[in-house]
Design a protein around this motif. Structure first.
Motif, short mmCIF file in Angstrom:
data_model
loop_
_atom_site.label_atom_id
_atom_site.label_comp_id
_atom_site.label_asym_id
_atom_site.label_seq_id
_atom_site.Cartn_x
_atom_site.Cartn_y
_atom_site.Cartn_z
N TYR A 60 0.77 -1.19 0.10
CA TYR A 60 0.05 -0.11 0.07
C TYR A 60 0.80 1.19 -0.35
O TYR A 60 0.53 2.08 0.81
N GLY A 61 1.77 1.32 -0.95
CA GLY A 61 2.50 2.54 -1.09
C GLY A 61 3.47 2.97 0.01
O GLY A 61 3.95 4.03 0.11
N ARG A 224 -0.26 8.61 14.91
CA ARG A 224 -0.46 9.90 14.12
C ARG A 224 0.38 9.86 13.02
O ARG A 224 -0.01 9.99 11.43
N LEU A 225 1.62 9.62 12.96
CA LEU A 225 2.51 9.35 11.86
C LEU A 225 1.80 8.27 10.83
O LEU A 225 2.04 8.51 9.62
N LEU A 226 1.65 7.18 11.42
CA LEU A 226 1.04 6.20 10.55
C LEU A 226 -0.08 6.88 9.79
O LEU A 226 -0.18 6.47 8.43
N ARG A 227 -0.88 7.40 10.27
CA ARG A 227 -2.40 8.05 9.59
C ARG A 227 -1.65 8.80 8.55
O ARG A 227 -2.31 8.85 7.35
N GLU A 228 -0.72 9.74 8.81
CA GLU A 228 -0.23 10.65 7.85
C GLU A 228 0.42 9.96 6.61
O GLU A 228 0.30 10.15 5.43
N SER A 233 0.24 7.87 1.16
CA SER A 233 0.48 6.74 0.31
C SER A 233 -0.80 6.17 -0.42
O SER A 233 -0.60 5.39 -1.34
N PHE A 234 -1.84 6.54 0.09
CA PHE A 234 -3.02 6.01 -0.68
C PHE A 234 -3.42 6.40 -2.24
O PHE A 234 -3.50 5.64 -2.91
N GLY A 240 -0.59 2.32 -8.45
CA GLY A 240 0.23 1.07 -8.47
C GLY A 240 -1.00 -0.11 -8.91
O GLY A 240 -0.67 -0.92 -9.73
N ILE A 241 -1.99 -0.22 -8.20
CA ILE A 241 -3.09 -0.96 -8.68
C ILE A 241 -3.51 -1.02 -10.09
O ILE A 241 -3.61 -2.03 -10.76
N ALA A 242 -3.59 0.33 -10.61
CA ALA A 242 -3.97 0.39 -11.95
C ALA A 242 -2.88 0.11 -12.76
O ALA A 242 -3.16 -0.66 -13.81
N GLY A 243 -1.74 0.26 -12.20
CA GLY A 243 -0.62 0.03 -13.50
C GLY A 243 -0.38 -1.51 -13.48
O GLY A 243 -0.12 -1.98 -14.43
#
Length: 503
Positions: A60-61, A224-228, A233-234, A240-243
């Protein structure tokens, strides 16, 4: 200057590990096609298409997110960024492995391999581990340790290949001659399952070898860092999925939409094997990509016309080289076709179509510099989604009529549409002034020489192959004559001007 040299040196090391790895894995295809019937190789093709998609989802990026936040001015602790990402990927990977192993009978049934749920859980373990180890590999890149990065990648590839050779070639021989030596672990009926087993073992081995990197920082989790990081990355996940779906969705959809379900995996196996012949173009584009991105960002600091001249020349010479590879593969297909078993020869007609599709993708990658240099990467998302829509629509339309040739045509149109869309949008957003007449000239020359080779074919390789070598030499001669008074003179003038300015 030293930093640029370091960049190119690291790029070369990363590139060698990736390209050599792709090439060595490519070399396994003859063994698979000669040892297994096309229906079984179709299962391999189908499952690895899912693997490519699932791996993008499971990372997930976060690799790119780690690089961004490890260098972010607001987060002064790169170690915390690393361990937060590592814990996140570890948790999601473990949950994926557990869920997939529990549901493996149901998933196998849905994929029409209900008798082999072990294929599913072995690949789940391999993919989950690969997703988790993506972060320590990113950490090695962050710490500028390309040699260890490349070494571990090559160990992974070498172990996987060695296990494939052991299980698929050596074990059957031992079973026939000395069954008592391997009877305690080897099952001759397991077949292609040993491909997945080799993959799983090699992934677990690399996990153990990465132990120093997994414990390189003091573990600290910051929600908090993970949420950011996830928010950042979303969009990369969507790209990435489309590619990856543009590359694999045909192999996922084919068994679902091919009219004759009884032969769907057989046809997919034939398509997948012949696709591998065309991967010569893919490897060239991969090598080009490793060199091109550092090139464009280095030249982006230049001012004036010189910068765009370099981009135009790069495009022209990419087309020249790609068309040479296209002609080389097509001309010598009567020899190269023995890369796969004769049982798969009915799919050889897709090779030129797939090679042209990959060529279009390579041109699209060249054109993508405009949105990378202007920080408008969202356009990459739109182009990828456009290509995905074309791919899915054409697969549903063409596969029921043309079988796997429909997949090949869908790929060609997909990348052609992406290429043209990027060109016309880029011409307004960031005009480069590509020498389109020259590029089109080389493409038409290659197509004309391909046609000439086809018309002059006699069916006797002793006559046809020397003639095709001559035609390939004609292409090289055309390039030499066309460029001798064009690009070469401009390069020399630019070099002379630079030296004069230096004095």
């Amino acid at each position: 200057m030293a930093s640029v040299k370091s960049l190119f040196k690291d790029t070369a090391i990363y590139g060698v590990s990736s390209i050599v790895g792709r090439f060595l894995n490519w070399c396994l295809v003859p063994m698979y096609t000669y040892c297994f019937p096309s229906a079984q190789y179709g299962i391999v093709t189908n499952l690895y298409a899912y693997v490519a998609l699932v791996l993008i989802i499971l990372t997930y990026g976060m690799e790119t997110g780690f690089f961004r936040f490890a260098n972010h001015e607001r987060w002064k602790n790169p170690g915390q960024v690393y361990t937060t990402a590592l814990l996140s990927l570890g948790t999601s990977s473990i949950l994926f492995i557990i869920a997939t192993c529990i549901l493996s009978p149901e998933i196998a049934g849905a994929l029409d391999i209900g008798a082999h749920p072990s294929y599913i859980w072995m690949m789940a373990v391999a993919v989950g581990v690969d997703a988790y180890t993506a972060m320590p590999f990113a950490y090695l890149r962050y710490k500028k340790r390309p040699v260890r990065f490349a070494s571990l990648k090559l160990v992974n590839i070498g172990l996987n290949i060695g296990l494939n050779l052991f299980f698929i070639l050596l074990c059957p021989w031992l079973w026939a001659n000395h069954p008592e030596t391997i009877g305690w672990f080897y099952d001759p009926g397991f077949g292609i399952g040993y491909i997945f087993l080799a993959n799983m073992i090699s992934s677990l081995a690399i996990l153990l070898l990465l132990f120093p990197e997994l414990n390189a920082e003091r573990y600290s989790f910051n929600s908090r860092l993970l949420r950011e990081m996830l928010h950042y990355s979303f969009p990369l996940l969507i790209i990435g999925i489309a590619g990856v779906m543009n590359q694999t969705i045909d192999k996922i959809l084919f068994p679902m939409i091919y009219p004759d379900k009884a032969t769907a995996m057989t046809e997919l196996g034939i398509y997948g094997a012949n696709y591998k012949i065309a991967i010569v173009m893919v490897m060239f584009i991969q090598a080009f990509r490793f060199a091109y991105e550092p090139f464009i960002f280095a030249h982006s600091r230049e001012k004036g016309e010189d910068k765009n001249l370099a981009y135009r020349q790069a495009m022209t010479w990419f087309v020249i080289a790609a068309m040479f590879i296209f002609l080389g593969v097509i001309y010598f297909l009567p020899i190269l076709k023995y890369f796969i078993s004769p049982a798969y020869f009915s799919g050889l007609k897709v090779v030129p179509v797939i090679m042209m599709a990959e060529f279009f993708f390579g041109v699209f990658f060249n054109l993508s510099l405009w949105y990378k240099l202007t920080d408008r990467t969202v356009w990459g998302t739109w182009f990828s989604l456009l290509g995905l829509a074309v791919t899915v629509a054409l697969n549903f339309l063409l596969v029921p009529m043309w079988g796997f040739m429909g997949c090949a045509v869908a790929a060609l149109v997909c990348y052609g549409v992406m290429m043209l869309a990027s060109y016309f949008v880029g011409r307004k957003k960031y005009p480069i002034g590509y020498d389109i007449p020259r590029v089109v000239f080389y493409i038409f020359c290659a197509m004309g020489l391909w046609g000439a080779g086809w018309v002059l074919t006699t069916g006797n390789n002793q006559v046809d192959l020397p003639l095709r070598v001559l035609l390939l030499a004609v292409y090289v001669g055309i390039v030499f004559l066309a460029e001798r008074r064009g690009s070469f003179d401009r390069i020399l003038r630019r070099s002379s001007t630079t030296k004069a300015a230096g004095r």
